[in-house]
Design an enzyme around this catalytic site. Structure first.
Site, PDB file in Angstrom:
ATOM      1  N   ASP A  85       0.828  -1.200   0.000  1.00 11.65           N
ATOM      2  CA  ASP A  85       0.000   0.000   0.000  1.00 11.65           C
ATOM      3  C   ASP A  85       0.863   1.250   0.000  1.00 11.65           C
ATOM      4  O   ASP A  85       2.041   1.207   0.355  1.00 11.65           O
ATOM      5  CB  ASP A  85      -0.900   0.006   1.262  1.00 11.65           C
ATOM      6  CG  ASP A  85      -2.129   0.896   1.093  1.00 11.65           C
ATOM      7  OD1 ASP A  85      -2.977   0.911   2.013  1.00 11.65           O
ATOM      8  OD2 ASP A  85      -2.232   1.594   0.048  1.00 11.65           O
ATOM      9  N   ALA A  87       1.330   5.483   1.049  1.00 10.28           N
ATOM     10  CA  ALA A  87       1.242   6.250   2.302  1.00 10.28           C
ATOM     11  C   ALA A  87       1.273   7.734   1.964  1.00 10.28           C
ATOM     12  O   ALA A  87       1.776   8.139   0.914  1.00 10.28           O
ATOM     13  CB  ALA A  87       2.399   5.902   3.243  1.00 10.28           C
ATOM     14  N   GLY A  99      -4.515   7.450   4.985  1.00 16.17           N
ATOM     15  CA  GLY A  99      -5.928   7.745   5.155  1.00 16.17           C
ATOM     16  C   GLY A  99      -6.407   9.026   4.518  1.00 16.17           C
ATOM     17  O   GLY A  99      -7.585   9.362   4.603  1.00 16.17           O
ATOM     18  N   GLY A 101      -6.933   9.278   1.626  1.00 12.72           N
ATOM     19  CA  GLY A 101      -7.904   8.791   0.639  1.00 12.72           C
ATOM     20  C   GLY A 101      -9.150   8.235   1.308  1.00 12.72           C
ATOM     21  O   GLY A 101     -10.060   7.741   0.654  1.00 12.72           O
ATOM     22  N   GLU A 107      -7.633  -0.413   5.609  1.00  9.73           N
ATOM     23  CA  GLU A 107      -6.185  -0.568   5.387  1.00  9.73           C
ATOM     24  C   GLU A 107      -5.508  -1.045   6.657  1.00  9.73           C
ATOM     25  O   GLU A 107      -4.726  -1.996   6.651  1.00  9.73           O
ATOM     26  CB  GLU A 107      -5.574   0.768   4.951  1.00  9.73           C
ATOM     27  CG  GLU A 107      -5.973   1.212   3.563  1.00  9.73           C
ATOM     28  CD  GLU A 107      -5.505   2.608   3.233  1.00  9.73           C
ATOM     29  OE1 GLU A 107      -5.227   3.396   4.166  1.00  9.73           O
ATOM     30  OE2 GLU A 107      -5.403   2.914   2.026  1.00  9.73           O
TER      31      GLU A 107
HETATM   32  O1  DER Z   1      -5.476   6.873   1.755  1.00  5.69           O
HETATM   33  C1  DER Z   1      -4.494   6.150   1.820  1.00  5.69           C
HETATM   34  O2  DER Z   1      -4.107   5.587   2.875  1.00  5.69           O
HETATM   35  C2  DER Z   1      -3.613   6.009   0.604  1.00  5.69           C
HETATM   36  O3  DER Z   1      -2.908   4.792   0.609  1.00  5.69           O
HETATM   37  C3  DER Z   1      -2.619   7.154   0.655  1.00  5.69           C
HETATM   38  O4  DER Z   1      -1.984   7.057   1.850  1.00  5.69           O
HETATM   39  C4  DER Z   1      -1.604   7.141  -0.481  1.00  5.69           C
HETATM   40  O5  DER Z   1      -2.247   7.597  -1.594  1.00  5.69           O
HETATM   41  P1  DER Z   1      -1.414   7.962  -2.908  1.00  5.69           P
HETATM   42  O6  DER Z   1      -0.646   6.709  -3.269  1.00  5.69           O
HETATM   43  O7  DER Z   1      -2.484   8.302  -3.900  1.00  5.69           O
HETATM   44  O8  DER Z   1      -0.511   9.124  -2.569  1.00  5.69           O
END
Ligand code: DER
Length: 233
Positions: A85, A87, A99, A101, A107
């Site tokens: 994932d 961040a 977060g 998003g 997550e």
């Molecule tokens: O919302 C989230 O946790 C996403 O993973 C965010 O942390 C990273 O989003 P990006 O890859 O679009 O910058």
């Protein structure tokens, strides 16, 4: 290289850790999107087999299912072999802010259930301390979320905190996949001990979860102009 090209490089590097037969946590956001695309490509090329994806949001569920990745959930697969994932921030101890998003709860559940959690970022995500580049999101129940917001702001008064309810363009509250509100915390300085900060947040009954992922990352893959580096915990 554009920021999106850097995100793609980090994502593809992380997918090298995916082995056939794995249960893989599929992250949310523009960086994780590239990892999901890459996993689907390798499955379709026959280079990866028997992957089960555990999506961290409705958005990722939609993307992965449209690409033909077999999907399941934590009820069926309580242990995840590898989660990948993005961040919003990475601090020098590899603690994360996630977060922005809106997907932090799912997550954190899935990445907390993972044997390995590999974070993928472009170099712009490095921060000197948590909250330095923007919001630290907190998922709260909709019931009296203004009250919870005010309590959160008071807790972090010492760090010059301003707490704001996340709203949509029309002014109504943003709703997470779980139907909850998000309170964004903006700090003017370092909050200090993150575990103490986490405990203080969790003592509020209206709080569900927050976006500080403390000590959770197994490795952070950072793509920058000078190349890709893997930082292990
Ligand atoms: O919302 C989230 O946790 C996403 O993973 C965010 O942390 C990273 O989003 P990006 O890859 O679009 O910058």
């Amino acid at each position: 290289l554009s920021q999106d090209e850097l995100k793609k490089i980090a994502a593809y590097k992380a997918v090298e850790f995916v082995q056939s037969g794995m249960v893989v946590g599929l992250g949310t956001g523009s960086t994780a999107k590239h990892a999901v695309d890459r996993i689907a490509d390798l499955l379709n090329q026959g280079k990866l087999k028997d992957i089960v994806g555990i999506p961290t949001s409705k958005q990722t569920h939609q993307q992965a299912s449209s690409l033909g990745i077999p999907l399941s959930d934590l009820d069926t697969h309580p242990t995840v072999d590898l989660a990948i994932d993005g961040a919003d921030e990475v601090d020098p101890d590899l603690n994360l802010v996630k977060g922005r998003g809106g997907s932090l709860l799912r997550e954190k559940m899935i990445e907390g259930a993972a044997r390995k959690f590999v974070v993928i970022v472009d170099e712009s995500k490095w921060v000197p301390y948590v909250g330095a580049s923007g919001a630290m999101p907190v998922e709260v129940v909709p019931f009296c979320s203004k009250y919870t917001q005010d309590c959160l702001q008071k807790i972090f008064e010492y760090a010059g905190c301003v707490a704001e309810l996340r709203t949509l363009s029309g002014g109504q509250p943003f709703l997470t996949d779980n139907g909850n509100h998000i309170v964004n915390l903006f700090f003017k300085s370092d909050v200090g001990d993150l575990r103490a900060a986490s405990d203080a947040i969790h003592r509020l009954p209206g709080v569900i979860e927050h976006g500080m992922f403390i000590g959770m990352a197994t490795a952070v893959i950072v793509a920058g102009e000078s190349g890709v580096t893997v930082k292990n915990k």
